[in-house]
Design an enzyme around this catalytic site. Structure first.
Site, PDB file in Angstrom:
ATOM      1  N   ASN A  68       0.870  -1.182   0.000  1.00 47.56           N
ATOM      2  CA  ASN A  68       0.000   0.000   0.000  1.00 47.56           C
ATOM      3  C   ASN A  68       0.905   1.229   0.000  1.00 47.56           C
ATOM      4  O   ASN A  68       1.525   1.528   1.020  1.00 47.56           O
ATOM      5  CB  ASN A  68      -0.895  -0.039   1.245  1.00 47.56           C
ATOM      6  CG  ASN A  68      -1.708   1.230   1.427  1.00 47.56           C
ATOM      7  OD1 ASN A  68      -1.773   2.071   0.530  1.00 47.56           O
ATOM      8  ND2 ASN A  68      -2.337   1.366   2.589  1.00 47.56           N
ATOM      9  N   TRP A  69       0.957   1.886  -1.130  1.00 45.66           N
ATOM     10  CA  TRP A  69       1.872   3.036  -1.243  1.00 45.66           C
ATOM     11  C   TRP A  69       1.324   4.283  -0.559  1.00 45.66           C
ATOM     12  O   TRP A  69       2.027   5.283  -0.448  1.00 45.66           O
ATOM     13  CB  TRP A  69       2.158   3.323  -2.728  1.00 45.66           C
ATOM     14  CG  TRP A  69       3.208   2.427  -3.318  1.00 45.66           C
ATOM     15  CD1 TRP A  69       3.600   1.190  -2.857  1.00 45.66           C
ATOM     16  CD2 TRP A  69       4.026   2.703  -4.472  1.00 45.66           C
ATOM     17  NE1 TRP A  69       4.603   0.682  -3.664  1.00 45.66           N
ATOM     18  CE2 TRP A  69       4.882   1.590  -4.657  1.00 45.66           C
ATOM     19  CE3 TRP A  69       4.109   3.769  -5.369  1.00 45.66           C
ATOM     20  CZ2 TRP A  69       5.815   1.532  -5.704  1.00 45.66           C
ATOM     21  CZ3 TRP A  69       5.033   3.700  -6.413  1.00 45.66           C
ATOM     22  CH2 TRP A  69       5.883   2.598  -6.567  1.00 45.66           C
ATOM     23  N   LYS A  70       0.059   4.246  -0.148  1.00 43.65           N
ATOM     24  CA  LYS A  70      -0.564   5.424   0.485  1.00 43.65           C
ATOM     25  C   LYS A  70      -0.355   6.648  -0.404  1.00 43.65           C
ATOM     26  O   LYS A  70      -0.369   6.511  -1.618  1.00 43.65           O
ATOM     27  CB  LYS A  70      -0.030   5.604   1.911  1.00 43.65           C
ATOM     28  CG  LYS A  70      -0.141   4.298   2.716  1.00 43.65           C
ATOM     29  CD  LYS A  70       0.120   4.447   4.182  1.00 43.65           C
ATOM     30  CE  LYS A  70      -0.026   3.085   4.862  1.00 43.65           C
ATOM     31  NZ  LYS A  70       0.100   3.151   6.313  1.00 43.65           N
TER      32      LYS A  70
ATOM     33  N   HIS B 251      -9.280   0.988   5.189  1.00 38.51           N
ATOM     34  CA  HIS B 251      -7.989   1.192   5.866  1.00 38.51           C
ATOM     35  C   HIS B 251      -8.193   2.127   7.056  1.00 38.51           C
ATOM     36  O   HIS B 251      -9.008   3.048   7.000  1.00 38.51           O
ATOM     37  CB  HIS B 251      -6.970   1.786   4.893  1.00 38.51           C
ATOM     38  CG  HIS B 251      -5.582   1.763   5.444  1.00 38.51           C
ATOM     39  ND1 HIS B 251      -5.129   2.693   6.362  1.00 38.51           N
ATOM     40  CD2 HIS B 251      -4.553   0.902   5.243  1.00 38.51           C
ATOM     41  CE1 HIS B 251      -3.884   2.395   6.688  1.00 38.51           C
ATOM     42  NE2 HIS B 251      -3.504   1.320   6.025  1.00 38.51           N
TER      43      HIS B 251
ATOM     44  N   GLU C  71      -6.579   4.528   8.111  1.00 42.86           N
ATOM     45  CA  GLU C  71      -6.381   5.961   7.811  1.00 42.86           C
ATOM     46  C   GLU C  71      -7.632   6.561   7.185  1.00 42.86           C
ATOM     47  O   GLU C  71      -7.895   7.758   7.336  1.00 42.86           O
ATOM     48  CB  GLU C  71      -5.137   6.131   6.922  1.00 42.86           C
ATOM     49  CG  GLU C  71      -3.871   5.901   7.742  1.00 42.86           C
ATOM     50  CD  GLU C  71      -2.679   5.367   6.978  1.00 42.86           C
ATOM     51  OE1 GLU C  71      -2.658   5.453   5.729  1.00 42.86           O
ATOM     52  OE2 GLU C  71      -1.756   4.852   7.629  1.00 42.86           O
TER      53      GLU C  71
ATOM     54  N   GLU D 220      -4.811  -4.951  10.644  1.00 44.28           N
ATOM     55  CA  GLU D 220      -3.780  -3.950  10.863  1.00 44.28           C
ATOM     56  C   GLU D 220      -4.041  -3.219  12.180  1.00 44.28           C
ATOM     57  O   GLU D 220      -4.882  -2.309  12.231  1.00 44.28           O
ATOM     58  CB  GLU D 220      -3.779  -2.923   9.724  1.00 44.28           C
ATOM     59  CG  GLU D 220      -3.476  -3.515   8.364  1.00 44.28           C
ATOM     60  CD  GLU D 220      -2.931  -2.466   7.405  1.00 44.28           C
ATOM     61  OE1 GLU D 220      -1.875  -2.711   6.830  1.00 44.28           O
ATOM     62  OE2 GLU D 220      -3.551  -1.391   7.260  1.00 44.28           O
TER      63      GLU D 220
ATOM     64  N   GLY E  81       3.232   2.142  10.773  1.00 41.26           N
ATOM     65  CA  GLY E  81       4.225   3.197  10.628  1.00 41.26           C
ATOM     66  C   GLY E  81       4.966   3.549  11.911  1.00 41.26           C
ATOM     67  O   GLY E  81       5.622   4.583  11.976  1.00 41.26           O
TER      68      GLY E  81
ATOM     69  N   SER F 256       4.062  -2.237  10.197  1.00 47.98           N
ATOM     70  CA  SER F 256       5.512  -2.314  10.418  1.00 47.98           C
ATOM     71  C   SER F 256       6.131  -3.633   9.982  1.00 47.98           C
ATOM     72  O   SER F 256       7.074  -4.119  10.614  1.00 47.98           O
ATOM     73  CB  SER F 256       5.843  -1.994  11.881  1.00 47.98           C
ATOM     74  OG  SER F 256       5.449  -0.660  12.191  1.00 47.98           O
TER      75      SER F 256
ATOM     76  N   GLY G   7       3.108  -1.114   4.151  1.00 50.99           N
ATOM     77  CA  GLY G   7       3.125   0.298   3.789  1.00 50.99           C
ATOM     78  C   GLY G   7       4.520   0.731   3.379  1.00 50.99           C
ATOM     79  O   GLY G   7       4.981   0.474   2.272  1.00 50.99           O
ATOM     80  N   GLY G   8       5.227   1.374   4.301  1.00 51.51           N
ATOM     81  CA  GLY G   8       6.525   1.982   4.006  1.00 51.51           C
ATOM     82  C   GLY G   8       7.510   1.064   3.290  1.00 51.51           C
ATOM     83  O   GLY G   8       8.189   1.491   2.348  1.00 51.51           O
TER      84      GLY G   8
END
Ligand code: 13P
Length: 244
Positions: A8-10, A92, A94, A162, A168, A207, A228-229
């Site tokens: 997920n590149w957000k 998600h 967010e 999640e 993150g 993470s 993510g990251g």
């Protein structure tokens, strides 16, 4: 079942980031798991072109429940499919937090995904306060009940657990904690969808890194990861894929 590494590149990535996907395609002619990348909507179609003919599937990070209409700033599941996407993340944390999305809205979005022939990646997870209050299984159970529509199958639905506090932050639940939640999710899906639930992929997210992926993937009922990251760079995401 075949595991799934989903990135997920957000709100990250521009045209130059497509080089990361090109590198991944070159490095992974035949990955041992399924691979999905969900870039921002601006990159969907270009990334689908880069990944065309490879083992990498492309998806979006959200969709509107309607197919078209006066919904400024939104995109529909049909538009995602037309741009070359095969999956869409819905619910998600967010979006639940920043856009006040409700379980009912997320459920409608998952149904929209199916309508357009997409696979819905439905996210659930507790906050730190909820975990510390001992409410994790209750909260995740309520989100599952409210967000996963009737008619979910192993082919049309992926569930991602999640924990909000692990996203993150570099903090990860213990392997026992992950196993407890994933086992509970599998049981609840089994109550609703019977044997079909055995084939539904349950992803862990929060993470995940190349350094911790292997031990997380070894936990029972963990069928992959939503990353993510560490999905932004081919070398990191490739390391996670290799751990699967
Ligand atoms: P991080 O891997 O950056 O913690 O993000 C997880 C996530 O939210 C994926 O959807």
């Amino acid at each position: 079942m075949r595991k799934l590494a989903a990135g997920n590149w957000k709100m990250n990535g521009t045209g130059s980031s497509l080089a990361e996907v090109e590198a991944l395609v070159a490095a992974l002619p035949a990955p041992s798991c399924d691979v999905l990348i969900c870039p921002p909507a601006t990159l969907l179609s270009r990334m689908a072109t880069v990944a065309d003919g490879s083992a990498i599937a492309i998806g979006a990070q959200d969709c509107h429940a309607n197919a078209s209409g006066a919904n400024t700033g939104d995109i529909s599941a049909e538009m995602i499919a037309e741009a070359g996407g095969t999956h869409v993340i819905v619910g998600h944390s967010e979006r639940r937090t920043d856009h006040a999305e409700t379980d009912a809205q997320i459920r409608a979005k998952a149904e929209a995904a199916w309508r357009a022939g997409l696979i819905a990646v439905i996210c659930v997870g507790e906050t730190l306060a909820e975990r510390e209050a001992g409410r994790t299984l209750q909260i995740v159970g309520e989100q599952l009940q409210g967000s996963v529509p009737e008619g979910a199958t192993a082919a049309n639905t992926v569930v991602a657990y999640e924990p909000v506090w692990a996203i993150g932050t570099g903090k990860v639940p213990t392997l026992d904690e992950i196993g407890e939640v994933h086992g509970d999710i599998r049981a609840r899906l089994g109550d609703r969808f019977g044997a079909e639930a055995q084939g539904m992929r349950l992803l862990y997210g929060g993470s995940v890194k190349p350094s911790n992926a292997k031990e997380i993937f070894a936990v029972s009922n963990v069928d992959g990861a939503l990353v993510g990251g560490a999905s932004l760079k081919a070398v990191d995401f490739g390391g996670i894929i290799a751990a699967l």
